[in-house]
Write a protein that holds these residues in place. Structure first.
Motif, PDB file in Angstrom:
ATOM      1  N   GLU A 191      13.319 -16.087 -28.593  1.00 54.24           N
ATOM      2  CA  GLU A 191      13.063 -15.485 -29.984  1.00 54.24           C
ATOM      3  C   GLU A 191      11.920 -15.011 -30.224  1.00 54.24           C
ATOM      4  N   GLY A 192      11.558 -13.991 -30.709  1.00 49.36           N
ATOM      5  CA  GLY A 192      10.235 -13.345 -31.008  1.00 49.36           C
ATOM      6  C   GLY A 192       9.356 -12.974 -29.783  1.00 49.36           C
ATOM      7  N   GLY A 193      10.176 -12.704 -28.552  1.00 50.58           N
ATOM      8  CA  GLY A 193       9.463 -12.454 -27.460  1.00 50.58           C
ATOM      9  C   GLY A 193       9.057 -10.845 -27.156  1.00 50.58           C
ATOM     10  N   THR A 194       8.891 -10.627 -26.167  1.00 56.87           N
ATOM     11  CA  THR A 194       8.588  -9.285 -25.789  1.00 56.87           C
ATOM     12  C   THR A 194       9.091  -8.832 -24.181  1.00 56.87           C
ATOM     13  N   THR A 195       9.767  -7.730 -24.231  1.00 60.32           N
ATOM     14  CA  THR A 195      10.048  -6.989 -22.954  1.00 60.32           C
ATOM     15  C   THR A 195       8.973  -5.940 -22.534  1.00 60.32           C
ATOM     16  N   GLU A 196       8.264  -6.050 -21.642  1.00 57.34           N
ATOM     17  CA  GLU A 196       7.341  -4.799 -21.472  1.00 57.34           C
ATOM     18  C   GLU A 196       7.522  -4.097 -19.981  1.00 57.34           C
ATOM     19  N   VAL A 197       7.746  -2.767 -20.106  1.00 63.19           N
ATOM     20  CA  VAL A 197       7.593  -2.033 -19.221  1.00 63.19           C
ATOM     21  C   VAL A 197       6.482  -1.292 -18.638  1.00 63.19           C
ATOM     22  N   GLY A 198       6.133  -1.308 -17.369  1.00 61.84           N
ATOM     23  CA  GLY A 198       4.903  -0.795 -16.695  1.00 61.84           C
ATOM     24  C   GLY A 198       5.372   0.244 -15.607  1.00 61.84           C
ATOM     25  N   ILE A 199       4.461   1.261 -15.448  1.00 66.94           N
ATOM     26  CA  ILE A 199       4.911   2.190 -14.343  1.00 66.94           C
ATOM     27  C   ILE A 199       3.598   2.497 -13.476  1.00 66.94           C
ATOM     28  N   GLU A 200       3.300   1.990 -12.422  1.00 70.16           N
ATOM     29  CA  GLU A 200       2.086   2.107 -11.640  1.00 70.16           C
ATOM     30  C   GLU A 200       2.404   2.874 -10.374  1.00 70.16           C
TER      31      GLU A 200
END
Length: 347
Positions: free
Chosen positions: A256-265
């Motif tokens: 709860e209250g977290g994050t899902t982060e997407v990165g492209i390298e």
């Protein structure tokens, strides 16, 4: 079958030598103690005796061993191992021993593989049964309640029909995923390769899952602002499904209250890597190697309460491998997880 005789000559040579030396000794004793013999006769006889003994012993050994070795080949042929059965018969014991040992190892490996497949099949059938049983019983329960009289109450009728519809939707979802993974595993699926912007695909997934993430107050975000398109080559629809499945998975196991982060390298000259990172509950090490198996769940009870077919990560793996790319996972229990996959750049 072709005969292949090798090291029995050594045995025949030694045996013929012993026989020749014995009779040569007899002639020597006879020469010195009874009557003198011509040396040419003695050595000529010794040579003829040696040659005769060698040929006779060699023939007898070959025949004796061949009959028994041939029975071994015939017995092994009953096991339908064509690679062994079609080989020429050899009476070289060292070679034969190696062949039989290799055959035994191959058979042992084959049996172990069959046992693993049988266990996998049994587990798969049990999982399919369980996954289908839950929504089926849900739908059946609501329909039976309606048939038993609840249908007369309009409010209950509508509520129960809506719940039954959700059960049917989950059944359809599971069947569609089963159909897709079957096609993926058998190679019976076409990839429509095209040039597309991976940033746009990820943003589309964020838009589709925004409400689902909001229920757990999870933020879907890029690791940085991507002002320019990043062009990749692949099946846009299936790559979008890959991203969707991975983001759904991160929401499902996120906190709860977290994050899902997407990165492209950039990875190498013609490759990029897409990373999907969350700060959820993470995965224990003993589960990581099995995450991409069909229906495998880390938390069997909790994951089922979240819904889904249990095939999401298995489908992801097959789609990525269908593109001849790689998928990776890193996770620390209690800290979070990162799923990443490679894609080919497009000009």
């Amino acid at each position: 079958m072709q005969l292949n005789f090798k090291k029995s000559y050594k045995f025949a040579f030694k045996s013929a030598s012993y026989i020749t030396l014995f009779f040569l000794g007899v002639f020597v004793l006879y020469h010195f103690f009874i009557a003198p013999l011509q040396l040419v006769f003695v050595f000529g006889f010794a040579f003829c005796l040696f040659l005769f003994s060698f040929l006779l012993i060699q023939y007898r050994v070959e025949t004796f061993i061949y009959k028994r070795v041939k029975k071994i080949y015939d017995d092994v042929s009953l096991l339908e191992n064509t690679s062994f059965r079609n080989q020429p018969i050899t009476t070289d014991m060292a070679t034969l021993t190696k062949e039989v040992q290799k055959f035994a190892r191959d058979k042992k490996l084959e049996i172990e593989t069959l046992k693993i497949r049988e266990e996998y099949r049994r587990e798969f059938l049990g999982n399919v049964s369980h996954e289908l049983k839950t929504p089926l019983f849900t739908v059946q329960g609501y329909l039976l309640t309606l048939l038993d009289g609840a249908m007369d109450d309009k409010s209950i009728r509508k509520k129960y029909l809506q719940r039954a519809e959700k059960g049917v939707e989950r059944l359809i979802y599971i069947v569609k995923d089963l159909d897709m993974i079957t096609k993926l595993e058998t190679g019976d699926i076409h990839l429509d390769l095209s040039r597309f912007n991976i940033v746009e695909v990820i943003q589309n997934v964020f838009d589709l899952l925004e409400m689902k993430a909001a229920k757990k107050n999870i933020t879907l975000t890029f690791d940085t602002k991507y002002a320019k398109p990043i062009w990749t080559l692949g099946d846009r629809e299936k790559i979008q499904q890959v991203v969707t499945n991975l983001v759904v998975n991160s929401i499902k196991y996120g906190k709860e209250g977290g994050t899902t982060e997407v990165g492209i390298e950039d990875l190498i000259d013609n490759k990029i890597i897409v990373r999907i990172t969350d700060n959820g509950e993470g995965i224990e090490k003993q589960h990581i190697s099995r995450l991409f198996e069909r229906f495998y769940r880390v938390d069997k009870s909790g994951a089922r309460s979240e819904g889904g077919s249990g095939l999401g990560l298995a489908i992801v793996k097959h789609i990525i491998e269908g593109h001849n790319e790689k998928i990776y996972i890193e996770s620390q229990f209690g800290v979070g997880s990162e799923f990443s996959f490679t894609m080919e750049k497009a000009k």
